[in-house]
Scaffold this motif. Structure first.
Motif, PDB file in Angstrom:
ATOM      1  N   TYR A   9     -55.616  -3.990  -3.589  1.00  0.00           N
ATOM      2  CA  TYR A   9     -55.272  -5.316  -4.086  1.00  0.00           C
ATOM      3  C   TYR A   9     -53.967  -5.237  -4.875  1.00  0.00           C
ATOM      4  O   TYR A   9     -53.792  -4.340  -5.692  1.00  0.00           O
ATOM      5  CB  TYR A   9     -56.403  -5.825  -4.996  1.00  0.00           C
ATOM      6  N   PHE A  10     -53.040  -6.140  -4.614  1.00  0.00           N
ATOM      7  CA  PHE A  10     -51.780  -6.225  -5.338  1.00  0.00           C
ATOM      8  C   PHE A  10     -51.733  -7.536  -6.121  1.00  0.00           C
ATOM      9  O   PHE A  10     -52.149  -8.576  -5.610  1.00  0.00           O
ATOM     10  CB  PHE A  10     -50.587  -6.208  -4.366  1.00  0.00           C
ATOM     11  N   THR A  11     -51.209  -7.489  -7.361  1.00  0.00           N
ATOM     12  CA  THR A  11     -51.103  -8.686  -8.185  1.00  0.00           C
ATOM     13  C   THR A  11     -49.953  -8.545  -9.174  1.00  0.00           C
ATOM     14  O   THR A  11     -49.452  -7.455  -9.392  1.00  0.00           O
ATOM     15  CB  THR A  11     -52.411  -8.969  -8.947  1.00  0.00           C
ATOM     16  N   HIS A  12     -49.551  -9.667  -9.739  1.00  0.00           N
ATOM     17  CA  HIS A  12     -48.538  -9.657 -10.794  1.00  0.00           C
ATOM     18  C   HIS A  12     -49.252  -9.610 -12.143  1.00  0.00           C
ATOM     19  O   HIS A  12     -50.432  -9.897 -12.241  1.00  0.00           O
ATOM     20  CB  HIS A  12     -47.618 -10.874 -10.689  1.00  0.00           C
ATOM     21  N   GLY A  13     -48.545  -9.255 -13.174  1.00  0.00           N
ATOM     22  CA  GLY A  13     -49.179  -9.044 -14.472  1.00  0.00           C
ATOM     23  C   GLY A  13     -48.960 -10.155 -15.473  1.00  0.00           C
ATOM     24  O   GLY A  13     -48.361  -9.934 -16.512  1.00  0.00           O
ATOM     25  N   THR A  14     -49.431 -11.350 -15.162  1.00  0.00           N
ATOM     26  CA  THR A  14     -49.323 -12.462 -16.101  1.00  0.00           C
ATOM     27  C   THR A  14     -50.716 -13.000 -16.417  1.00  0.00           C
ATOM     28  O   THR A  14     -51.643 -12.838 -15.621  1.00  0.00           O
ATOM     29  CB  THR A  14     -48.464 -13.616 -15.537  1.00  0.00           C
ATOM     30  N   PRO A  15     -50.878 -13.650 -17.565  1.00  0.00           N
ATOM     31  CA  PRO A  15     -52.190 -14.202 -17.918  1.00  0.00           C
ATOM     32  C   PRO A  15     -52.709 -15.234 -16.914  1.00  0.00           C
ATOM     33  O   PRO A  15     -53.918 -15.389 -16.761  1.00  0.00           O
ATOM     34  CB  PRO A  15     -51.950 -14.850 -19.283  1.00  0.00           C
ATOM     35  N   LYS A  16     -51.814 -15.931 -16.220  1.00  0.00           N
ATOM     36  CA  LYS A  16     -52.258 -16.921 -15.231  1.00  0.00           C
ATOM     37  C   LYS A  16     -52.968 -16.273 -14.050  1.00  0.00           C
ATOM     38  O   LYS A  16     -53.651 -16.947 -13.290  1.00  0.00           O
ATOM     39  CB  LYS A  16     -51.071 -17.732 -14.724  1.00  0.00           C
ATOM     40  N   ALA A  17     -52.810 -14.975 -13.888  1.00  0.00           N
ATOM     41  CA  ALA A  17     -53.419 -14.274 -12.759  1.00  0.00           C
ATOM     42  C   ALA A  17     -54.880 -13.916 -13.013  1.00  0.00           C
ATOM     43  O   ALA A  17     -55.593 -13.579 -12.077  1.00  0.00           O
ATOM     44  CB  ALA A  17     -52.636 -13.006 -12.456  1.00  0.00           C
ATOM     45  N   ILE A  18     -55.342 -13.995 -14.242  1.00  0.00           N
ATOM     46  CA  ILE A  18     -56.673 -13.486 -14.573  1.00  0.00           C
ATOM     47  C   ILE A  18     -57.790 -14.273 -13.886  1.00  0.00           C
ATOM     48  O   ILE A  18     -58.689 -13.689 -13.289  1.00  0.00           O
ATOM     49  CB  ILE A  18     -56.883 -13.452 -16.100  1.00  0.00           C
ATOM     50  N   LYS A  19     -57.755 -15.599 -13.931  1.00  0.00           N
ATOM     51  CA  LYS A  19     -58.828 -16.396 -13.320  1.00  0.00           C
ATOM     52  C   LYS A  19     -58.895 -16.165 -11.804  1.00  0.00           C
ATOM     53  O   LYS A  19     -59.978 -15.898 -11.275  1.00  0.00           O
ATOM     54  CB  LYS A  19     -58.641 -17.875 -13.651  1.00  0.00           C
ATOM     55  N   PRO A  20     -57.755 -16.223 -11.076  1.00  0.00           N
ATOM     56  CA  PRO A  20     -57.829 -15.924  -9.640  1.00  0.00           C
ATOM     57  C   PRO A  20     -58.252 -14.483  -9.352  1.00  0.00           C
ATOM     58  O   PRO A  20     -58.950 -14.230  -8.365  1.00  0.00           O
ATOM     59  CB  PRO A  20     -56.413 -16.181  -9.135  1.00  0.00           C
ATOM     60  N   LEU A  21     -57.872 -13.547 -10.220  1.00  0.00           N
ATOM     61  CA  LEU A  21     -58.278 -12.159 -10.033  1.00  0.00           C
ATOM     62  C   LEU A  21     -59.793 -12.025 -10.112  1.00  0.00           C
ATOM     63  O   LEU A  21     -60.405 -11.345  -9.282  1.00  0.00           O
ATOM     64  CB  LEU A  21     -57.648 -11.264 -11.100  1.00  0.00           C
ATOM     65  N   CYS A  22     -60.401 -12.656 -11.099  1.00  0.00           N
ATOM     66  CA  CYS A  22     -61.850 -12.584 -11.241  1.00  0.00           C
ATOM     67  C   CYS A  22     -62.555 -13.178 -10.023  1.00  0.00           C
ATOM     68  O   CYS A  22     -63.545 -12.622  -9.540  1.00  0.00           O
ATOM     69  CB  CYS A  22     -62.296 -13.286 -12.516  1.00  0.00           C
ATOM     70  N   ALA A  23     -62.040 -14.284  -9.519  1.00  0.00           N
ATOM     71  CA  ALA A  23     -62.627 -14.908  -8.325  1.00  0.00           C
ATOM     72  C   ALA A  23     -62.467 -13.998  -7.102  1.00  0.00           C
ATOM     73  O   ALA A  23     -63.407 -13.832  -6.314  1.00  0.00           O
ATOM     74  CB  ALA A  23     -61.973 -16.258  -8.063  1.00  0.00           C
TER      75      ALA A  23
END
Length: 67
Positions: free
Chosen positions: A37-51
């Protein structure tokens, strides 16, 4: 700070996290046997990451714990 707490929590679960210039490569433990899994490191990413972690890996994380 929030994304660091999230990453620390998934590392406790056995995921390997690699930082590549504020982009993260998250490799699941072998027993899950699914994709990287690849993602960016911003707080806005946390909710979609958990889902996504629930959908892809079957790991339930409450996004409100990291906000």
């Amino acid at each position: 700070k929030q994304i660091r707490r999230f990453l620390a929590e998934i590392q406790k679960l056995g995921f390997r996290v690699e930082n590549m210039n504020n982009k993260y490569r998250i490799t699941p433990p072998r027993h899950l046997g699914t994709r990287v899994y690849f993602t960016h490191g911003t707080p806005k990413a946390i909710k979609p990451l958990c889902a996504d972690f629930k959908k892809i890996y079957g790991v339930e994380l409450n996004w409100q714990d990291f906000v």
